[in-house]
Design an enzyme around this catalytic site. Sequence first.
Site, PDB file in Angstrom:
ATOM      1  N   VAL A  86       0.859  -1.188   0.000  1.00 36.42           N
ATOM      2  CA  VAL A  86       0.000   0.000   0.000  1.00 36.42           C
ATOM      3  C   VAL A  86       0.896   1.238   0.000  1.00 36.42           C
ATOM      4  CG1 VAL A  86      -1.753   1.242   1.316  1.00 36.42           C
ATOM      5  CG2 VAL A  86      -1.763  -1.256   1.288  1.00 36.42           C
ATOM      6  N   ARG A  94      -1.286  12.715   2.507  1.00 33.28           N
ATOM      7  CA  ARG A  94      -2.230  13.386   3.422  1.00 33.28           C
ATOM      8  C   ARG A  94      -3.243  14.267   2.674  1.00 33.28           C
ATOM      9  NH1 ARG A  94       0.601  10.135   5.011  1.00 33.28           N
ATOM     10  NH2 ARG A  94       1.899  10.156   6.880  1.00 33.28           N
ATOM     11  N   GLY A  96      -5.920  12.333   1.336  1.00 29.21           N
ATOM     12  CA  GLY A  96      -7.047  11.405   1.242  1.00 29.21           C
ATOM     13  C   GLY A  96      -6.914  10.324   0.179  1.00 29.21           C
ATOM     14  N   LEU A  97      -5.681  10.162  -0.394  1.00 27.51           N
ATOM     15  CA  LEU A  97      -5.554   9.145  -1.463  1.00 27.51           C
ATOM     16  C   LEU A  97      -5.620   7.724  -0.929  1.00 27.51           C
ATOM     17  CD1 LEU A  97      -3.044  10.018  -4.303  1.00 27.51           C
ATOM     18  CD2 LEU A  97      -5.513   9.721  -4.330  1.00 27.51           C
ATOM     19  N   LEU A  98      -4.978   7.478   0.225  1.00 25.76           N
ATOM     20  CA  LEU A  98      -5.082   6.135   0.815  1.00 25.76           C
ATOM     21  C   LEU A  98      -6.557   5.815   1.075  1.00 25.76           C
ATOM     22  CD1 LEU A  98      -4.065   3.539   2.218  1.00 25.76           C
ATOM     23  CD2 LEU A  98      -3.845   4.876   4.316  1.00 25.76           C
ATOM     24  N   ARG A  99      -7.278   6.766   1.623  1.00 24.51           N
ATOM     25  CA  ARG A  99      -8.701   6.533   1.916  1.00 24.51           C
ATOM     26  C   ARG A  99      -9.460   6.222   0.617  1.00 24.51           C
ATOM     27  NH1 ARG A  99     -12.440   6.956   5.928  1.00 24.51           N
ATOM     28  NH2 ARG A  99     -10.968   7.521   7.549  1.00 24.51           N
ATOM     29  N   SER A 122       2.969  -0.941   8.561  1.00 25.65           N
ATOM     30  CA  SER A 122       4.273  -0.267   8.670  1.00 25.65           C
ATOM     31  C   SER A 122       4.283   0.666   9.886  1.00 25.65           C
ATOM     32  CB  SER A 122       4.573   0.532   7.411  1.00 25.65           C
ATOM     33  OG  SER A 122       3.559   1.508   7.210  1.00 25.65           O
ATOM     34  N   GLU A 123       3.114   1.219  10.218  1.00 26.17           N
ATOM     35  CA  GLU A 123       2.988   2.099  11.389  1.00 26.17           C
ATOM     36  C   GLU A 123       1.689   1.748  12.103  1.00 26.17           C
ATOM     37  OE1 GLU A 123       3.962   6.378  10.787  1.00 26.17           O
ATOM     38  OE2 GLU A 123       4.160   5.765   8.696  1.00 26.17           O
ATOM     39  N   TYR A 127      -4.268   2.074  10.682  1.00 21.38           N
ATOM     40  CA  TYR A 127      -5.293   1.162  10.174  1.00 21.38           C
ATOM     41  C   TYR A 127      -6.507   0.926  11.064  1.00 21.38           C
ATOM     42  CZ  TYR A 127      -2.024   0.499   6.447  1.00 21.38           C
ATOM     43  OH  TYR A 127      -1.200   0.740   5.392  1.00 21.38           O
ATOM     44  N   PHE A 402       3.823 -10.581   4.455  1.00 17.58           N
ATOM     45  CA  PHE A 402       3.420 -10.252   3.084  1.00 17.58           C
ATOM     46  C   PHE A 402       3.249  -8.745   2.928  1.00 17.58           C
ATOM     47  CE2 PHE A 402      -0.249 -11.063   5.721  1.00 17.58           C
ATOM     48  CZ  PHE A 402      -1.165 -10.087   5.385  1.00 17.58           C
TER      49      PHE A 402
HETATM   50  C1  LIG Z   1       0.756   5.359   4.759  1.00 22.51           C
HETATM   51  C2  LIG Z   1       0.385   6.060   3.448  1.00 22.51           C
HETATM   52  C3  LIG Z   1      -0.084   5.006   2.452  1.00 22.51           C
HETATM   53  C4  LIG Z   1      -0.730   7.085   3.747  1.00 22.51           C
HETATM   54  O1  LIG Z   1      -1.217   7.626   2.526  1.00 22.51           O
HETATM   55  P1  LIG Z   1      -2.013   9.044   2.478  1.00 22.51           P
HETATM   56  O2  LIG Z   1      -2.617   9.181   1.130  1.00 22.51           O
HETATM   57  O3  LIG Z   1      -1.116  10.116   2.953  1.00 22.51           O
HETATM   58  O4  LIG Z   1      -3.170   8.804   3.537  1.00 22.51           O
HETATM   59  P2  LIG Z   1      -4.568   9.605   3.590  1.00 22.51           P
HETATM   60  O5  LIG Z   1      -4.325  11.066   3.344  1.00 22.51           O
HETATM   61  O6  LIG Z   1      -5.578   8.964   2.700  1.00 22.51           O
HETATM   62  O7  LIG Z   1      -4.956   9.336   5.083  1.00 22.51           O
HETATM   63  C5  LIG Z   1      -6.024   8.493   5.454  1.00 22.51           C
HETATM   64  C6  LIG Z   1      -6.179   8.585   6.928  1.00 22.51           C
HETATM   65  O8  LIG Z   1      -5.050   7.953   7.560  1.00 22.51           O
HETATM   66  C7  LIG Z   1      -4.369   8.888   8.378  1.00 22.51           C
HETATM   67  N1  LIG Z   1      -2.928   8.607   8.196  1.00 22.51           N
HETATM   68  C8  LIG Z   1      -2.262   8.535   7.041  1.00 22.51           C
HETATM   69  N2  LIG Z   1      -0.971   8.225   7.282  1.00 22.51           N
HETATM   70  C9  LIG Z   1      -0.845   8.117   8.607  1.00 22.51           C
HETATM   71  C10 LIG Z   1       0.247   7.823   9.459  1.00 22.51           C
HETATM   72  N3  LIG Z   1       1.460   7.580   8.979  1.00 22.51           N
HETATM   73  N4  LIG Z   1       0.006   7.746  10.787  1.00 22.51           N
HETATM   74  C11 LIG Z   1      -1.213   7.997  11.289  1.00 22.51           C
HETATM   75  N5  LIG Z   1      -2.293   8.278  10.509  1.00 22.51           N
HETATM   76  C12 LIG Z   1      -2.103   8.348   9.196  1.00 22.51           C
HETATM   77  C13 LIG Z   1      -4.762  10.242   7.887  1.00 22.51           C
HETATM   78  O9  LIG Z   1      -4.659  11.200   8.901  1.00 22.51           O
HETATM   79  C14 LIG Z   1      -6.181  10.009   7.431  1.00 22.51           C
HETATM   80  O10 LIG Z   1      -7.074  10.026   8.533  1.00 22.51           O
HETATM   81  P3  LIG Z   1      -8.627  10.419   8.349  1.00 22.51           P
HETATM   82  O11 LIG Z   1      -9.041  10.004   6.966  1.00 22.51           O
HETATM   83  O12 LIG Z   1      -9.302   9.636   9.418  1.00 22.51           O
HETATM   84  O13 LIG Z   1      -8.680  11.890   8.549  1.00 22.51           O
HETATM   85  C15 LIG Z   1       1.625   6.804   2.870  1.00 22.51           C
HETATM   86  O14 LIG Z   1       2.083   7.719   3.835  1.00 22.51           O
HETATM   87  C16 LIG Z   1       2.773   5.900   2.469  1.00 22.51           C
HETATM   88  O15 LIG Z   1       2.849   5.454   1.330  1.00 22.51           O
HETATM   89  N6  LIG Z   1       3.726   5.619   3.398  1.00 22.51           N
HETATM   90  C17 LIG Z   1       4.924   4.828   3.110  1.00 22.51           C
HETATM   91  C18 LIG Z   1       4.619   3.375   2.792  1.00 22.51           C
HETATM   92  C19 LIG Z   1       3.770   2.733   3.870  1.00 22.51           C
HETATM   93  O16 LIG Z   1       4.076   2.821   5.051  1.00 22.51           O
HETATM   94  N7  LIG Z   1       2.701   2.058   3.451  1.00 22.51           N
HETATM   95  C20 LIG Z   1       1.802   1.364   4.329  1.00 22.51           C
HETATM   96  C21 LIG Z   1       2.208  -0.075   4.304  1.00 22.51           C
HETATM   97  S1  LIG Z   1       1.410  -1.018   5.538  1.00 22.51           S
END
Ligand SMILES: CC(C)(COP(=O)(O)OP(=O)(O)OC[C@H]1O[C@@H](n2cnc3c(N)ncnc32)[C@H](O)[C@@H]1OP(=O)(O)O)[C@@H](O)C(=O)NCCC(=O)NCCS
Length: 402
Positions: A86, A94, A96-99, A122-123, A127, A402
């Site tokens: 992911v 930040r 909203g793309l993950l969402r 990862s953190e 989730y 995985f």
């Molecule tokens: C983790 C990751 C995918 C987040 O993507 P993003 O597009 O910035 O996330 P979003 O903006 O859609 O955030 C979705 C929600 O998660 C929260 N969030 C995102 N990253 C977060 C973090 N590192 N710690 C805590 N909360 C986080 C946001 O605040 C948001 O909360 P809300 O919708 O309830 O207000 C991105 O930072 C990334 O690629 N990180 C490196 C790789 C990684 O760790 N991947 C996950 C593998 S398990």
Amino acid sequence: MTTTTAGITIRTATEQDWPKITLLNEICFVTPQNEEFTAHWRQLVSGAPPIIAVDEDAVVGATMDIPMTVTVPGGEGVPAAGVTAVTVAPTHRRRGLLRALYTEHHARIRTSGVPLSLLTASEGGIYGRFGYGPATVETTSSIDRRFAVPHPRAPDPGGVRMVHPAEARVAFTDVYDRWQRVTPGAQVRPGIVWNRIFADRESERGGGTSLFGLVHDDGYVLYRRMSGDNGTVARVEEIRTVTRDAHAALWRALLGLDLVRRIEAHLTPEDPLPYLLTDGRLVRTTSRHDELWVRIMDVPAALEARRYRTDLDVVIQVDDGFLDAGGRFALTVRDGTAMCIPTDSTPQVVLDLDVLGSLYLGAHRARTFAAANRLQAADPDVLDRVDHAFGADRDAQMGWPF
Ligand SMILES: CC(C)(COP(=O)(O)OP(=O)(O)OC[C@H]1O[C@@H](n2cnc3c(N)ncnc32)[C@H](O)[C@@H]1OP(=O)(O)O)[C@@H](O)C(=O)NCCC(=O)NCCS
């Protein structure tokens, strides 16, 4: 295909997108990704192509899943989506793309009908909001082997052989399959994952030697040697045991590595190793961490798939802030078998879906969540019964990352 308010397209990846997904993975996970590595992941996710976020011609986000079967308490193998890789580009974080990716991805997982979705995180703070709860616990333990003396009552069953891992493939896969079928949280391990283990590439040895193997009819160890600050360390990459005898025999063999100073291993919280020694304090826990996270996609199907330790009659209310998989359910257990049906009755236990995910494999306790106000039960007897019923006879453990 959907388009976000910021004009980013969310769609299924095609063949041509893979090089860009690979680059995104390399940037986001700060680990090298080569062609062989990509080919490995492509085989694992086959049948469920990645979902990507595209800004003009750039791939700025991706998510995918590996179809899996995971054991739940009682031994049933349940189909699950293993969500993985992911990523959102550092240029687009930040917003909203993950969402957006997860909303689409989980709609597809739901349509596929699997009752569970799994991931490793990862953190820890990301989730829970998506309904995932940490569902297995492991410790990293360090044993000063020089002073480790078996307790006089520790079994000494023997039967351990030293092997070259790649030459004893069947011995390992046979034990793993038997262990997997009785261990909550353990997934069926595909042949291509085994191929990668036995290939034992230098780039994946983490500074250690090639793999050494110890096998017993009902267990095995894969370990490497490495240089520590004060002497040689044996780092156990994997220990899987089906029986207590195999556990005792393999640990005796490891503790027999006379010129090794320390042994490092991942253990589950109830691992009996400290009790096999005259001085259990030698098994020093250096970290305690989560491994597998569970999101329940279908509450009745998931709760009916596992078995329970005691009879139960309880109405639970599960809140799912991400999708609408929650609701009120009457959970009835007789002789370990559950029936879970929607109801309008007043709930006796109220909890969020991520908490139910954490209870599901038996690794976390209802009463501990209640103490943190993450689970509400007005009647202490009800709490006590739920706490007991959701336990498992074996420690939950993830089978492979995985
Ligand atoms: C983790 C990751 C995918 C987040 O993507 P993003 O597009 O910035 O996330 P979003 O903006 O859609 O955030 C979705 C929600 O998660 C929260 N969030 C995102 N990253 C977060 C973090 N590192 N710690 C805590 N909360 C986080 C946001 O605040 C948001 O909360 P809300 O919708 O309830 O207000 C991105 O930072 C990334 O690629 N990180 C490196 C790789 C990684 O760790 N991947 C996950 C593998 S398990």
